[in-house]
Design a protein around this motif. Structure first.
Motif, PDB file in Angstrom:
ATOM      1  N   PRO A  28      10.771  -5.982  11.072  1.00 53.84           N
ATOM      2  CA  PRO A  28      10.525  -7.858  12.113  1.00 53.84           C
ATOM      3  C   PRO A  28      11.577  -7.530  13.448  1.00 53.84           C
ATOM      4  N   VAL A  29      12.312  -6.626  13.885  1.00 54.09           N
ATOM      5  CA  VAL A  29      13.673  -6.942  14.690  1.00 54.09           C
ATOM      6  C   VAL A  29      12.567  -5.685  15.484  1.00 54.09           C
ATOM      7  N   LEU A  30      11.900  -4.976  15.005  1.00 53.52           N
ATOM      8  CA  LEU A  30      10.963  -3.669  15.876  1.00 53.52           C
ATOM      9  C   LEU A  30      10.101  -4.865  16.917  1.00 53.52           C
ATOM     10  N   LEU A  31       9.381  -5.156  15.523  1.00 57.19           N
ATOM     11  CA  LEU A  31       8.144  -5.673  16.101  1.00 57.19           C
ATOM     12  C   LEU A  31       7.759  -6.520  17.004  1.00 57.19           C
ATOM     13  N   ASN A  32       8.828  -7.246  16.872  1.00 60.98           N
ATOM     14  CA  ASN A  32       9.527  -8.917  18.156  1.00 60.98           C
ATOM     15  C   ASN A  32      10.411  -8.154  19.021  1.00 60.98           C
ATOM     16  N   SER A  33      10.623  -7.211  19.173  1.00 60.17           N
ATOM     17  CA  SER A  33      11.338  -6.543  20.795  1.00 60.17           C
ATOM     18  C   SER A  33      10.516  -6.833  21.500  1.00 60.17           C
ATOM     19  N   SER A  34       9.378  -6.708  21.600  1.00 57.58           N
ATOM     20  CA  SER A  34       7.790  -6.181  22.848  1.00 57.58           C
ATOM     21  C   SER A  34       6.748  -7.063  21.746  1.00 57.58           C
ATOM     22  N   ASP A  35       5.953  -6.634  23.319  1.00 66.68           N
ATOM     23  CA  ASP A  35       4.410  -7.178  22.630  1.00 66.68           C
ATOM     24  C   ASP A  35       3.673  -6.755  22.219  1.00 66.68           C
ATOM     25  N   MET A  36       4.091  -5.614  22.143  1.00 66.10           N
ATOM     26  CA  MET A  36       3.067  -3.804  22.027  1.00 66.10           C
ATOM     27  C   MET A  36       2.440  -3.760  20.337  1.00 66.10           C
ATOM     28  N   LEU A  37       1.600  -4.072  20.508  1.00 59.17           N
ATOM     29  CA  LEU A  37       0.263  -3.502  19.396  1.00 59.17           C
ATOM     30  C   LEU A  37       1.100  -2.359  18.234  1.00 59.17           C
ATOM     31  N   ALA A  38       1.514  -2.466  17.020  1.00 56.96           N
ATOM     32  CA  ALA A  38       2.130  -1.820  16.651  1.00 56.96           C
ATOM     33  C   ALA A  38       1.264  -1.564  15.131  1.00 56.96           C
ATOM     34  N   CYS A  39       1.849   0.055  14.331  1.00 57.86           N
ATOM     35  CA  CYS A  39       1.456   0.548  13.624  1.00 57.86           C
ATOM     36  C   CYS A  39       1.659   2.263  12.665  1.00 57.86           C
ATOM     37  N   GLY A  40       1.799   1.436  11.661  1.00 60.42           N
ATOM     38  CA  GLY A  40       3.074   2.505  11.099  1.00 60.42           C
ATOM     39  C   GLY A  40       2.221   3.953   9.999  1.00 60.42           C
ATOM     40  N   GLU A  41       2.933   5.056  10.259  1.00 57.45           N
ATOM     41  CA  GLU A  41       2.152   6.455   9.973  1.00 57.45           C
ATOM     42  C   GLU A  41       2.806   6.037   7.826  1.00 57.45           C
ATOM     43  N   ASP A  42       1.514   5.565   7.472  1.00 55.65           N
ATOM     44  CA  ASP A  42       1.833   5.139   5.483  1.00 55.65           C
ATOM     45  C   ASP A  42       1.126   6.404   4.995  1.00 55.65           C
ATOM     46  N   LEU A  43       1.548   7.907   5.516  1.00 54.22           N
ATOM     47  CA  LEU A  43       1.292   8.437   4.678  1.00 54.22           C
ATOM     48  C   LEU A  43       2.758   9.386   3.865  1.00 54.22           C
ATOM     49  N   GLY A  44       1.987  10.183   2.650  1.00 58.85           N
ATOM     50  CA  GLY A  44       2.981  10.457   2.044  1.00 58.85           C
ATOM     51  C   GLY A  44       3.072  10.306   0.544  1.00 58.85           C
ATOM     52  N   LEU A  45       4.341  10.177  -0.133  1.00 59.52           N
ATOM     53  CA  LEU A  45       4.710   9.652  -0.972  1.00 59.52           C
ATOM     54  C   LEU A  45       4.922   8.443  -1.420  1.00 59.52           C
ATOM     55  N   ILE A  46       3.922   6.974  -1.330  1.00 61.35           N
ATOM     56  CA  ILE A  46       3.549   5.572  -0.761  1.00 61.35           C
ATOM     57  C   ILE A  46       5.005   5.152  -1.996  1.00 61.35           C
ATOM     58  N   PRO A  47       5.973   4.068  -1.633  1.00 61.89           N
ATOM     59  CA  PRO A  47       6.495   2.811  -2.712  1.00 61.89           C
ATOM     60  C   PRO A  47       5.292   1.997  -2.763  1.00 61.89           C
ATOM     61  N   SER A  48       5.046   1.597  -4.066  1.00 60.17           N
ATOM     62  CA  SER A  48       4.191  -0.082  -3.872  1.00 60.17           C
ATOM     63  C   SER A  48       4.723  -1.361  -3.060  1.00 60.17           C
ATOM     64  N   CYS A  49       5.647  -0.733  -2.696  1.00 64.29           N
ATOM     65  CA  CYS A  49       6.427  -1.774  -1.892  1.00 64.29           C
ATOM     66  C   CYS A  49       5.602  -1.868   0.038  1.00 64.29           C
ATOM     67  N   VAL A  50       5.351  -0.862  -0.621  1.00 63.60           N
ATOM     68  CA  VAL A  50       5.324  -0.454   1.436  1.00 63.60           C
ATOM     69  C   VAL A  50       3.956  -0.842   1.780  1.00 63.60           C
ATOM     70  N   HIS A  51       3.157  -1.394   1.394  1.00 62.33           N
ATOM     71  CA  HIS A  51       1.668  -2.444   2.049  1.00 62.33           C
ATOM     72  C   HIS A  51       1.152  -3.367   1.954  1.00 62.33           C
ATOM     73  N   PRO A  52       2.659  -4.033   0.825  1.00 59.13           N
ATOM     74  CA  PRO A  52       2.297  -5.370   0.717  1.00 59.13           C
ATOM     75  C   PRO A  52       3.557  -5.717   2.184  1.00 59.13           C
ATOM     76  N   VAL A  53       4.918  -4.972   2.517  1.00 59.01           N
ATOM     77  CA  VAL A  53       5.288  -5.444   3.586  1.00 59.01           C
ATOM     78  C   VAL A  53       3.816  -5.377   4.963  1.00 59.01           C
ATOM     79  N   MET A  54       3.447  -3.861   4.839  1.00 58.16           N
ATOM     80  CA  MET A  54       2.970  -3.970   6.253  1.00 58.16           C
ATOM     81  C   MET A  54       1.875  -4.995   6.717  1.00 58.16           C
ATOM     82  N   GLN A  55       1.295  -5.345   5.244  1.00 57.29           N
ATOM     83  CA  GLN A  55       0.485  -6.172   5.702  1.00 57.29           C
ATOM     84  C   GLN A  55       1.221  -7.812   5.861  1.00 57.29           C
ATOM     85  N   GLU A  56       2.126  -7.850   5.224  1.00 59.75           N
ATOM     86  CA  GLU A  56       2.504  -9.139   6.019  1.00 59.75           C
ATOM     87  C   GLU A  56       3.059  -9.046   7.191  1.00 59.75           C
ATOM     88  N   LEU A  57       3.293  -8.101   7.596  1.00 58.47           N
ATOM     89  CA  LEU A  57       3.800  -8.275   8.479  1.00 58.47           C
ATOM     90  C   LEU A  57       2.739  -7.946  10.211  1.00 58.47           C
TER      91      LEU A  57
END
Length: 804
Positions: A743-772
């Motif tokens: 959230p600190v990253l996302l709130n520090s600018s007005d840019m649109l953000a996307c995350g490179e979510d490839l590899g061994l993905i923990p189950s918590c990652v996608h819910p957090v990305m969706q929430e943010l």
């Protein structure tokens, strides 16, 4: 008694009742509350927020809360999902809500506020990529003077004032927003007779309408009116406003905060490309920032909305072709001199320099980039132009403005480049008294009185022109409504300006990488030091915030490289070469006590390389005695351990190169190195170097002969603990870690953000990305679905960017 906060001591103030309502489905043990900026809503202390109660309305579960406030009450607020102890489970996305009560309210009246939960994905279209580029451009709608219905209708015994509020991010200049519905005040579904809303600033439109109590329930929908397309109704079912008129205190005023105008999902296409590949006839040896204008034109002609670049920061660490790797930053703030257009440095370049530029273009404009020759040529030419006009440029108001806005990073960068060239190494541990950074030493290094001040100023000069050229290309992209998207590398080079200036922010005795996967069974070792998140948190991640603010000067969107690193990073010791013997940081280790309770006790056997004579004979054949004599000690009969001078991967490589007996294995060196690495990695548990009573299961421990030679009980216990470590016990910790930093990253600018979510993905990652509200990535030839050779783009979720 209701707590009126700062108003509680002023008993003469007239009050009104606020009644908040929001539909939201919860699970057992969950509830909603409101926390806001005023004491009546907890003063942003969620533990003291206004708790809501649920009730059913048709098929919906509505959460409701009531409080009394002064008539002039204003505040910011948000909704939170909490557990029974008021611990936050989820919060709304987007900006804080802003409540301003209408003028003309009377003592004791009731204001009902109907809200919808704000998903972070809805806020994406308010980011600069959409707001200022795709949907914006160079014109913005002006907010209209707002005049509510309340002041005009003081006699309202049998009426209720309804305020319609809708967010409409995508609206052409000259367009308007209206609402139509089932009652005469809304045109009875005739668009031409609908209620026109006023623009309230940003993407918000609103209008007040006086409704009779017998009008309810009301069905309605919003629609847009444009000069080109005419009226277009929002998609989806009719909206409905139900009012509890039979209650003891029915509302006098209803604020309908209806979320976002519903329309078909926006989709766009773009192109991803490394900056050095954006070639034109004007460049010298490599793609340059000003070439982006041609790429933007191509994007417009192709119907593309976005141009994504690989990182463009300076990577000049080694002074050779290795520096062409764009993810190993010398500085996370400085731009790469490689992308400078030297002929744009001045309007008065002498003829001999112009001829030199022409010769270098003819020599270097080949199919492949000659990185070292191109860098040498550009810096040589730039230095000649600098010597001709340095006083003019350095005294200019534009340079002075650039310098004052960037000196916090620019001065250390210039000093670092000078010291790198002076000592002929970027390894700042080799710089004698300059090894340790201080502001006092920095000011002496960049002092105008120093003999090398021209060298320092040259680095300022190059960065100034890179800034001008990238800014020109970025402005051109915005004008053409093309989003320029940057790339945020997960790491910085071990020998960088950032590790020199801020060593406390990095764990310099570690290395960053990725665990083994389908593409590399030994994992990856990127060589970057891992971050000291605990230290970074002390100033609310100021280094990251500054980094994002710098990017936002040029880009309106960015990709977060290896977003998994903000949940947990694969951390390796700095003496590792491969990525196999790592552990997650942060993670919950296996404690010695936990293992002992499970009947595991021989920790030396499990955590030291398991080397037996038969293994050596099998791997090295007739050479096994030579290998054993050079690299190993026999600590008990038929059992071996590595000698002190070769007990890490880096030491093994060094000894293979320097041993007097290297001629014996010279032709087989690669295989012997691999086999020695296999021996070193033949362990089951990795002992924590900072706490000897903590252990981590080695990745793929079942593949080791060390594991295969264990008894069945130990195997079963370790398999269970392995699965728990990698797939279960860390999820809550990693989620919590990401929600501190992202959230600190996302709130520090007005840019649109996307995350490179490839590899061994923990189950918590996608819910957090969706929430943010973070967009994910999908690569067609790297599908996440098991059994698929290629992904199916039509089946990707909406919040993703797909690469073919």
């Amino acid at each position: 008694m209701v707590n009126l906060g700062s108003y509680s001591g002023k008993k003469s103030l007239s009050t009104v009742t606020l009644l908040f309502k929001i539909p939201y489905y919860t699970q057992w043990g969950q509830s909603l509350l409101i926390s806001g900026s005023e004491a009546a809503l907890g003063s942003w202390n969620v533990k003291k927020g206004l708790v809501l109660s649920p009730f059913h309305q048709g098929n919906e579960l509505i959460w409701c809360g009531r409080t009394s406030v002064p008539i002039a009450f204003t505040c910011e607020y948000s909704y939170y999902l909490v557990d029974d102890d008021r611990n936050i489970l989820r919060w709304e996305g987007g900006k804080k809500r802003n409540l301003i009560l209408p003028e003309g309210l009377l003592e004791g009246e009731v204001v009902e506020i109907h809200d919808l939960w704000q998903n972070a994905s809805e806020a994406l279209f308010l980011r600069s990529a959409f707001k200022n580029v795709i949907f914006g451009g160079d014109k913005n709608l002006e907010a209209e003077t707002y005049s509510g219905a309340l002041q005009k209708n003081l006699e309202r015994k049998d009426s209720i004032v309804v305020q319609f509020v809708i967010s409409c991010p995508y609206l052409e200049v000259g367009s308007s927003v209206c609402v139509t519905g089932s009652v005469p005040q809304l045109g009875q579904w005739k668009a031409e007779d609908g209620l026109e809303l006023s623009h309230a600033g940003g993407s918000i439109w609103r209008a007040d309408c006086l409704m009779r109590k017998d009008d309810f329930p009301i069905k309605y929908k919003y629609f847009r009116v444009s000069k080109v397309q005419g009226a277009s109704l929002e998609v989806g079912p009719n909206r409905e406003l139900v009012v509890e008129l039979a209650s003891k205190s029915p509302p006098n005023y209803i604020i309908l905060s209806d979320g976002t105008f519903r329309e078909m999902p926006w989709r766009g296409a773009g192109v991803a490309i490394p900056m050095f590949s954006v070639r034109s006839n004007d460049d010298l040896g490599v793609g340059e920032f000003l070439d982006l204008k041609l790429l933007v034109d191509l994007a417009v002609d192709s119907g593309f909305h976005l141009v994504q670049l690989l990182p463009v920061n300076d990577t000049s660490v080694h002074g050779m072709w290795w520096d062409s790797y764009p993810y190993s930053s010398l500085s996370v703030f400085a731009l790469h001199p490689l992308y400078l257009r030297v002929q744009a440095l001045s309007e008065n370049i002498p003829e001999e320099i112009k001829q030199e530029i022409s010769r270098e273009k003819e020599r270097l404009n080949q199919k492949n980039v000659d990185y070292e020759a191109t860098m040498t040529a550009k810096l040589s030419i730039a230095k000649k132009v600098f010597n001709l006009e340095k006083d003019k440029i350095l005294d200019s108001s534009s340079f002075k403005k650039f310098f004052s806005e960037n000196e916090e990073w620019l001065k250390p960068y210039a000093a670092f480049c000078f010291l790198r060239d002076f000592f002929e190494t970027s390894d700042h541990t080799q710089w004698g008294r300059f090894s340790h950074f201080s502001k006092e030493k920095l000011e002496k290094l960049v002092s105008e009185d120093s003999l090398h001040y021209d060298v320092i100023c040259f680095h300022y000069y190059v960065q100034f022109h890179l800034h001008l050229q990238l800014s020109e290309a970025a402005a051109y992209a915005r004008k053409k409504k093309v989003v320029l998207k940057g790339d945020l590398p997960i790491g910085v080079d071990r020998n960088s300006v950032d590790t020199w200036v801020y060593p406390n922010l990095f764990r310099m005795n570690t290395s960053t990488g990725a665990p083994p996967d389908y593409f590399d069974k030994n994992g990856q070792n990127w060589g970057f030091p891992t971050y000291n998140w605990e230290e970074m948190s002390k100033d609310n991640y100021a280094w990251w915030r500054a980094r994002l603010s710098q990017m936002a000067k040029y880009f309106t969107a960015y990709r977060i490289d290896h977003i998994l690193g903000f949940f947990r990073i694969w951390e390796l010791p700095d003496h590792a070469v491969t990525g196999l013997l790592g552990k997650f940081r942060p993670s919950i280790a296996l404690s010695q006590e936990e293992l002992e309770r499970e009947g595991i006790w021989d920790f030396n056997r499990l955590s030291r390389p398991y080397i037996r004579q038969e293994i050596l004979q099998d791997k090295f054949g007739s050479l096994w005695t030579v290998i054993a004599a050079n690299f190993l000690n026999e600590y008990q009969k038929l059992c071996y351990e590595f000698k002190e001078d070769c007990n890490t991967e880096k030491k093994i490589i060094a000894k293979l190169k320097s041993s007097p007996e290297k001629l014996l294995w010279l032709e087989k060196e690669d295989k012997i190195r691999k086999d020695l690495f296999d021996l070193l990695q033949n362990i089951v548990l990795i002992r924590d170097p900072e706490d000897s009573r903590k252990f981590y299961p080695r990745f793929n421990l079942e593949d080791t002969s060390s594991f295969k030679d264990l008894d069945e009980h130990s195997k079963n216990v370790l398999k269970r603990l392995y699965y728990d470590y990698y797939f279960c016990r860390q999820e809550a910790l990693w989620r919590q870690n990401a929600l501190k930093t992202l959230p600190v990253l996302l709130n520090s600018s007005d840019m649109l953000a996307c995350g490179e979510d490839l590899g061994l993905i923990p189950s918590c990652v996608h819910p957090v990305m969706q929430e943010l509200g973070l967009i994910g990535l999908r690569i067609q030839r790297m599908p996440s679905e098991p059994g698929l050779e290629f992904g199916i783009p039509s089946q990707y979720s909406y919040m993703t960017i797909g690469f073919l």
